[in-house]
Design a protein around this motif. Structure first.
Motif, PDB file in Angstrom:
ATOM      1  N   SER A  94      -9.512   4.649  -0.044  1.00  0.00           N
ATOM      2  CA  SER A  94      -8.115   4.631   0.378  1.00  0.00           C
ATOM      3  C   SER A  94      -7.447   3.297   0.079  1.00  0.00           C
ATOM      4  O   SER A  94      -6.309   3.259  -0.418  1.00  0.00           O
ATOM      5  CB  SER A  94      -8.039   4.944   1.882  1.00  0.00           C
ATOM      6  OG  SER A  94      -8.645   6.191   2.156  1.00  0.00           O
ATOM      7  N   LEU A  95      -8.129   2.195   0.342  1.00  0.00           N
ATOM      8  CA  LEU A  95      -7.550   0.875   0.077  1.00  0.00           C
ATOM      9  C   LEU A  95      -7.392   0.629  -1.423  1.00  0.00           C
ATOM     10  O   LEU A  95      -6.358   0.111  -1.868  1.00  0.00           O
ATOM     11  CB  LEU A  95      -8.433  -0.212   0.701  1.00  0.00           C
ATOM     12  CG  LEU A  95      -8.369  -0.317   2.228  1.00  0.00           C
ATOM     13  CD1 LEU A  95      -9.464  -1.242   2.752  1.00  0.00           C
ATOM     14  CD2 LEU A  95      -7.000  -0.825   2.675  1.00  0.00           C
ATOM     15  N   ARG A  98      -4.433   2.644  -2.672  1.00  0.00           N
ATOM     16  CA  ARG A  98      -3.139   2.087  -2.260  1.00  0.00           C
ATOM     17  C   ARG A  98      -2.745   0.891  -3.124  1.00  0.00           C
ATOM     18  O   ARG A  98      -1.561   0.722  -3.477  1.00  0.00           O
ATOM     19  CB  ARG A  98      -3.213   1.664  -0.776  1.00  0.00           C
ATOM     20  CG  ARG A  98      -2.072   0.772  -0.291  1.00  0.00           C
ATOM     21  CD  ARG A  98      -0.726   1.426  -0.423  1.00  0.00           C
ATOM     22  NE  ARG A  98       0.357   0.529  -0.036  1.00  0.00           N
ATOM     23  CZ  ARG A  98       0.979  -0.316  -0.853  1.00  0.00           C
ATOM     24  NH1 ARG A  98       0.613  -0.389  -2.144  1.00  0.00           N
ATOM     25  NH2 ARG A  98       1.952  -1.078  -0.419  1.00  0.00           N
ATOM     26  N   ALA A 125      -2.976   6.375   2.428  1.00  0.00           N
ATOM     27  CA  ALA A 125      -2.817   5.616   1.178  1.00  0.00           C
ATOM     28  C   ALA A 125      -1.719   6.223   0.316  1.00  0.00           C
ATOM     29  O   ALA A 125      -0.911   5.516  -0.285  1.00  0.00           O
ATOM     30  CB  ALA A 125      -4.146   5.596   0.414  1.00  0.00           C
TER      31      ALA A 125
END
Length: 417
Positions: A94-95, A98, A125
């Motif tokens: 997810s990070l 993003r 995200a």
């Protein structure tokens, strides 16, 4: 706007060269045929098989074109089972999604971003990336987080993590321009959270006609001269496959081990335990096989006389089911034994088999025995019913047109058309 540039972020999206459900590949392919530009963002570590499906080398991502679809594979750490490493895998994916430089590139700015929720962090995200680009965000709800964790009895609704996830869930629903759900009863669940039901659109799973064999080519290609009962899918706790093993034991005890064979195809955290259980029971009528890529699965399914779909009994399914494997079964024109208690029962609706109570190996064994003894023409009629039902209601060509309508509506509402 003649076409839409859409990003679809799904942690577990795959190409048909890999085992598992290929929903977003099929939807993206159909949208691309209509002239839209589609990017599918997924992890390079495959949840279903526990292996890497894209070689990123030392990089953190990889971009490639497959069948007119732009795939961006995001590096995420591997894991086995539902451990802390799986949670880490979710957060890292997810990070990195993003803040991925390709996805943030203003020269390829999306018009709309869809965030799919096998877990909510990937959807977050997607929402944050949409905010960065100042474009609409569409939420796709596959699993009802955190209700899934609560209903499966794994964690209390008052646990701090559940409280946080409940807040996050409502935040994402409020931020979404539209909410696409796979479960037919999910709109009621979302409405109960104070979200307008008008935002919710049902687009279930389906089948890809390009991968599907013609019904005239579906033949019995048996390795053994036995009545074959097949399960093809994940081997996890929620799949409740021990009920199939115990049903096989019932039939073996009745002297049918040399007539009825159970074949289980797939992978998952419970597979080793299931193999051990079969050995402990001394079963001679059960075999376990490796998963096969989506584009090859129909050749395997053609070897079955009957399919089985079972899942664990849970309040979770009061909102419905949309099992990938079930639509594949229906498309193969063979009867199905359906051991699920849910909001919907596609097998009963289609007249495509026999529905039995979940977690009941004796009822499952009786249904298999009934189909085994049934006139082949009656079994054939059930199979044809299922194929006609799935082609009418779950063809990805039709489902993609429904999604396209949603995309144009959101684009219009946000002044993009």
């Amino acid at each position: 706007m003649e076409y839409i540039n859409v990003f679809i972020i799904n942690h577990y999206a795959i190409h048909p060269s890999e085992p598992g459900g290929s929903r977003h590949y099929s939807l993206a392919k159909e949208l691309a045929k209509k002239g839209h530009r589609v990017t599918v963002v997924a992890s390079n570590f495959q949840h279903g098989t526990g292996r890497y499906n894209a070689d990123l080398g030392k990089g953190k991502f990889k971009e490639e074109m497959i069948d007119g679809i732009r795939f961006v594979w995001i590096a995420a750490p591997g894991y086995e089972g539902n451990t802390v490493r799986r949670f880490l895998n979710m957060l890292v994916f997810s990070l990195r999604t993003r803040f991925n430089k390709l996805l943030k590139d203003k020269r390829n700015k999306p018009d709309i971003i869809i965030g799919s929720s096998p877990h909510p962090f990937a959807s977050l995200a997607a929402e944050r990336l949409a905010a960065y680009h100042r474009v609409p965000f569409i939420m796709e709800v596959r699993d009802l987080w955190p209700q899934t964790l609560v209903d499966l009895g794994r964690i209390s609704r008052f646990h701090p993590l559940i409280v946080f996830l409940s807040w996050l869930e409502k935040y994402l629903y409020r931020k979404a321009s539209k909410i696409v759900v796979l479960l037919p009863g999910a709109s009621e669940y979302i409405k109960n959270l104070g979200i307008s039901e008008e935002k919710v659109i049902w687009i279930p799973n389906g089948i890809d006609r390009d991968l599907l064999p013609d019904i005239s080519s579906i033949e019995q290609k048996k390795k053994r001269d036995l009545f074959t009962v097949m399960y093809a899918g994940a081997h996890g706790l929620a799949n409740n496959l021990d009920v199939i093993i115990n049903a096989a034991k019932v039939l073996q005890d009745e002297g049918l081990a040399d007539k009825i064979l159970f074949r289980l195809l797939g992978e998952g955290p419970e597979k080793k335990n299931l193999i051990m259980l079969a050995k402990e029971l001394g079963l001679k009528n059960v075999i376990f096989e490796d998963p096969v890529p989506k584009k090859e699965v129909y050749a395997k399914l053609a070897e079955a006389d009957v399919f089985i779909a079972v899942i664990k009994k849970s309040n979770l399914y009061r909102w419905g089911i949309s099992l990938n494997k079930l639509f594949d079964y229906l498309a193969m024109a063979k009867p199905i034994v359906f051991g699920v208690r849910a909001f919907n029962d596609p097998v009963r609706e289609a007249g495509a088999g026999i529905s039995v109570p979940p977690e009941d190996p004796y009822a499952l064994a009786e249904a298999v025995k009934e189909l085994f003894r049934m006139d082949p023409k009656e079994r054939e009629k059930m199979g044809v019913n299922g194929r006609e039902y799935v082609l009418k209601n779950h063809d990805f060509t039709v489902l993609a047109s429904r999604l396209e309508k949603v995309l144009f509506e959101v684009a219009g509402d946000n002044g993009l058309r």
